[in-house]
Enzyme design. Structure first.
Site, short mmCIF file in Angstrom:
data_model
loop_
_atom_site.label_atom_id
_atom_site.label_comp_id
_atom_site.label_asym_id
_atom_site.label_seq_id
_atom_site.Cartn_x
_atom_site.Cartn_y
_atom_site.Cartn_z
N LYS A 198 0.86 -1.19 0.00
CA LYS A 198 0.00 0.00 0.00
C LYS A 198 0.89 1.23 0.00
O LYS A 198 1.73 1.41 0.88
CB LYS A 198 -0.92 0.05 1.22
CG LYS A 198 -1.97 1.16 1.06
CD LYS A 198 -2.61 1.59 2.35
CE LYS A 198 -1.82 2.61 3.12
NZ LYS A 198 -1.69 3.92 2.45
N SER A 201 5.62 7.29 10.11
CA SER A 201 5.76 8.03 11.37
C SER A 201 5.72 7.10 12.58
O SER A 201 5.16 6.00 12.53
CB SER A 201 4.64 9.06 11.48
OG SER A 201 3.40 8.41 11.60
N GLY A 259 3.32 3.88 13.45
CA GLY A 259 3.99 2.64 13.87
C GLY A 259 3.34 2.05 15.11
O GLY A 259 3.10 0.84 15.20
N GLU A 317 10.64 1.07 10.05
CA GLU A 317 11.62 2.15 9.96
C GLU A 317 10.85 3.43 10.21
O GLU A 317 10.05 3.86 9.38
CB GLU A 317 12.29 2.14 8.58
CG GLU A 317 13.59 2.92 8.58
CD GLU A 317 13.44 4.27 7.94
OE1 GLU A 317 13.11 5.23 8.70
OE2 GLU A 317 13.65 4.38 6.73
N CYS A 372 14.16 10.70 6.47
CA CYS A 372 14.15 10.25 7.87
C CYS A 372 15.51 10.39 8.53
O CYS A 372 15.60 10.55 9.73
CB CYS A 372 13.70 8.80 7.92
SG CYS A 372 14.59 7.74 6.77
N GLU A 425 10.61 15.15 15.09
CA GLU A 425 11.03 15.13 13.69
C GLU A 425 10.16 16.15 12.95
O GLU A 425 8.94 16.05 12.95
CB GLU A 425 10.81 13.74 13.11
CG GLU A 425 11.26 13.64 11.67
CD GLU A 425 11.03 12.24 11.08
OE1 GLU A 425 9.92 11.71 11.18
OE2 GLU A 425 11.99 11.70 10.51
O1 TXE Z 1 3.11 9.55 7.91
P1 TXE Z 1 2.21 8.29 8.16
P2 TXE Z 1 2.72 10.91 7.15
C1 TXE Z 1 7.18 11.20 9.50
C2 TXE Z 1 7.53 12.65 9.22
C3 TXE Z 1 6.26 13.21 8.70
C4 TXE Z 1 5.24 12.47 9.53
C5 TXE Z 1 3.86 12.39 8.95
O2 TXE Z 1 7.90 13.26 10.41
O3 TXE Z 1 6.17 14.58 8.92
O4 TXE Z 1 5.77 11.18 9.65
O5 TXE Z 1 3.89 11.86 7.63
C6 TXE Z 1 0.05 4.81 6.32
N1 TXE Z 1 -2.84 2.13 9.63
N2 TXE Z 1 7.56 10.33 8.41
O6 TXE Z 1 1.44 11.46 7.63
O7 TXE Z 1 0.82 8.70 8.50
C7 TXE Z 1 -0.09 5.95 5.34
O8 TXE Z 1 -1.22 5.78 4.52
C8 TXE Z 1 -2.02 1.70 8.64
C9 TXE Z 1 8.84 9.68 8.53
O9 TXE Z 1 2.78 10.63 5.71
O10 TXE Z 1 2.93 7.43 9.12
C10 TXE Z 1 1.24 5.86 4.59
O11 TXE Z 1 1.17 4.84 3.61
N3 TXE Z 1 -1.31 2.52 7.85
C11 TXE Z 1 9.10 8.72 7.49
C12 TXE Z 1 2.21 5.44 5.71
O12 TXE Z 1 1.40 4.88 6.74
C13 TXE Z 1 -1.41 3.84 8.07
C14 TXE Z 1 8.43 8.79 6.21
C15 TXE Z 1 3.02 6.60 6.28
O13 TXE Z 1 2.13 7.59 6.73
C16 TXE Z 1 -2.23 4.36 9.10
C17 TXE Z 1 7.15 9.45 6.25
C18 TXE Z 1 -2.97 3.44 9.89
N4 TXE Z 1 -3.79 3.84 10.88
C19 TXE Z 1 6.78 10.21 7.31
N5 TXE Z 1 -2.13 5.71 9.10
C20 TXE Z 1 10.37 7.98 7.47
N6 TXE Z 1 10.66 7.16 8.46
O14 TXE Z 1 11.11 8.08 6.50
C21 TXE Z 1 -1.28 6.04 8.10
N7 TXE Z 1 -0.84 4.91 7.47
#
Ligand code: TXE
Length: 477
Positions: A173, A227, A231, A249, A283, A377
């Site tokens: 996804k 995020s 996680g 990660e 990240c 972050e």
């Molecule tokens: O992250 P999300 P977002 C951090 C970075 C950023 C913040 C928010 O600080 O500003 O996260 O970004 C899926 N059940 N990173 O909102 O929400 C979502 O659809 C299952 C760090 O984009 O964590 C997407 O595919 N899945 C980072 C994925 O999770 C869910 C990279 C990431 O989205 C979900 C990105 C749920 N309930 C953001 N909710 C890094 N480590 O590199 C969301 N998702």
């Protein structure tokens, strides 16, 4: 955009609309205008994709690694040949400058590597009298991948290539902010001739299709990058469903420590590149820099010159190296942190002047360790540069965070470099170098709140396999 992008879901070897026919709007980070209406995967679509993967798994797992590798290498070639199209797609949709786009090369390397990677071997034991005992390394079945938007192609390849090479079938996804890249690669997989169901690609929002995947009883391993907050949610869903194994990660707040004997020019060049790359949306970006007080002022001056010379503008223009933030939410979040920073520390750079979704490179100094901008972050081109006096103090400050993804130390003193590297609480430490990371065969992942398990050329396949002990009683042994 030159061509109309694919917006349907890829399930069981076919592109199709979602079961509900619902779509979501994907705005362009570059123009803010509607780029595409993308099909939103429902729980039913997740079920269909997982069922397709489950059905495809036995035949795929039964192929030899060499025969699976032939598909992987075809996909590697197709990704590499599509560099220009992929770069433009990511520039239009999430603002990634084409000038810094090395992702197609990096991504195709994953498929190329895993097409020939050594297959993990089991072990044997004669330590139990009367027995020859062995372990079998076997694929787990259906692997799910949930990826973010900041480097969608790299995350796609980093997770899918080893999972497929190990003999699993995959449901991926993508992020609702960057769904087009993954669909583009699904199309390439179709061209590469992958058997139906071996790879399925869904688009949609986390709480809907992401949650359905995380809770699915037939998904055995889930690899997630995103995020910390998400996680935690996924972790709970995994536990409450079938205890699926997790590879996480999560984000970082990576420190770089610059000692007074460092090559300052290199340290400035590399640390500013780390935080400026993709407008600070990586990240492992070194968002906190600790500089020895004796060189702090000159480091800050040079850093400011380098950092603020970023060329902001149209990410599809090869002369531009600093694009917009990926969407309105990210942009608003970064601006909020800049306001917080002004209350807690000293703003070194000018006030924001950029319009649209752009953020000017921003430096703060003398920020207290407990300030919010030191802890969270931010995911923007915002860096904090604080002075330190002693090695002990620098290490303590660098470690004063719940994150532990990446850290860097710059010094010509090897003893000091190794002392510091061994005490930094991070999954990766750069010595006289910083992120983006070097060494694709080295394990990558986070300590503390930054993750679970490790990903890399050498480690990823293991995480997508089960180890089974087989105890063989041998008469007369
Ligand atoms: O992250 P999300 P977002 C951090 C970075 C950023 C913040 C928010 O600080 O500003 O996260 O970004 C899926 N059940 N990173 O909102 O929400 C979502 O659809 C299952 C760090 O984009 O964590 C997407 O595919 N899945 C980072 C994925 O999770 C869910 C990279 C990431 O989205 C979900 C990105 C749920 N309930 C953001 N909710 C890094 N480590 O590199 C969301 N998702």
């Amino acid at each position: 955009m030159a061509t109309t992008p694919e917006t349907r879901l890829f399930i069981n070897g076919q592109f199709r609309p979602s079961s509900t026919n619902e779509t979501f709007d994907l705005p362009s980070a570059k123009t803010g205008e509607l780029l595409a209406k993308v099909y939103e995967a429902s729980a039913q679509d997740v079920d269909d994709a997982v069922a397709a993967a489950k059905a495809a798994f036995p035949a795929w797992a039964a192929l030899s690694p060499y025969d699976r590798g032939r598909y992987l290498v075809r996909l590697a070639d197709l990704i590499q040949e599509s560099t220009k199209e992929l770069a433009n797609l990511e520039a239009e949709s999430m603002g990634r400058p084409v000038s810094t786009y090395f992702d197609a090369t990096a991504g195709s390397k994953y498929f190329r590597y895993f097409s020939e990677a050594a297959y993990p071997q089991g072990s044997s034991s004669l330590n139990t009298p009367g027995f020859v005992n062995i372990t079998l390394k076997q694929p787990v079945g259906v692997v799910a991948a949930i990826i973010p938007w900041n480097a969608p192609l790299v995350f796609f390849c980093k997770k899918v290539a080893p999972a497929l090479a190990a003999g699993n079938a995959v449901v991926l996804k993508s992020s609702e902010k960057a769904p087009l890249t993954s669909l583009y690669v699904a199309n390439l997989a179709l061209k590469a001739g992958f058997p139906p169901g071996v790879l399925n690609v869904l688009s949609g929002h986390g709480p809907l299709s992401g949650a359905a995947l995380a809770s699915h009883m037939d998904v055995r391993v889930l690899s997630f990058t995103g995020s910390n907050r998400t996680g935690r949610l996924i972790s709970k869903m995994a536990t409450d469903s079938n205890m699926k194994k997790l590879v996480f990660e999560l984000g970082g707040k990576s420190p770089a420590i610059i000692f007074d004997d460092a090559d300052i020019e290199a340290a400035v060049r590399e640390t500013q590149f780390s935080i400026q790359l993709i407008s600070g949306q990586t990240c492992m970006a070194n968002s906190r820099i600790y500089v020895h007080r004796s060189i702090a002022e000159s480091f800050l001056e040079r850093f400011k010159v380098a950092f603020t010379s970023a060329r902001l503008g149209d990410p599809t223009d090869p002369a531009i190296n600093h694009g917009p933030q990926a969407d309105k939410i990210q942009h608003a979040t970064v601006l909020r942190y800049i306001e917080m920073g002004k209350e807690s520390g000293t703003l070194v750079t000018d006030e924001q002047s950029a319009s649209g979704l752009y953020i000017n490179p921003t430096i703060f100094t003398n920020v207290p360790e407990d300030a919010q901008i030191m802890k969270d972050e931010i995911f923007g081109p915002i860096v904090i540069i604080n002075p330190f006096d002693t090695e002990e103090e620098a290490i303590a400050k660098a470690n004063d965070t719940e994150h532990g993804l990446y850290a860097a130390v710059y010094t010509k003193n090897l003893d000091r470099a190794m002392r510091v590297a061994s005490r930094l609480e991070a999954g990766t430490v750069g010595v006289n170098c910083t992120s983006p990371t070097k060494g694709d065969d080295m394990p990558f992942g986070g300590q503390k709140g930054s993750g679970l398990q490790r990903e890399s050329y050498l480690h990823s396949m293991e995480t997508f396999m089960e180890t089974k002990s087989v105890l063989i009683k041998v008469a007369g042994l």
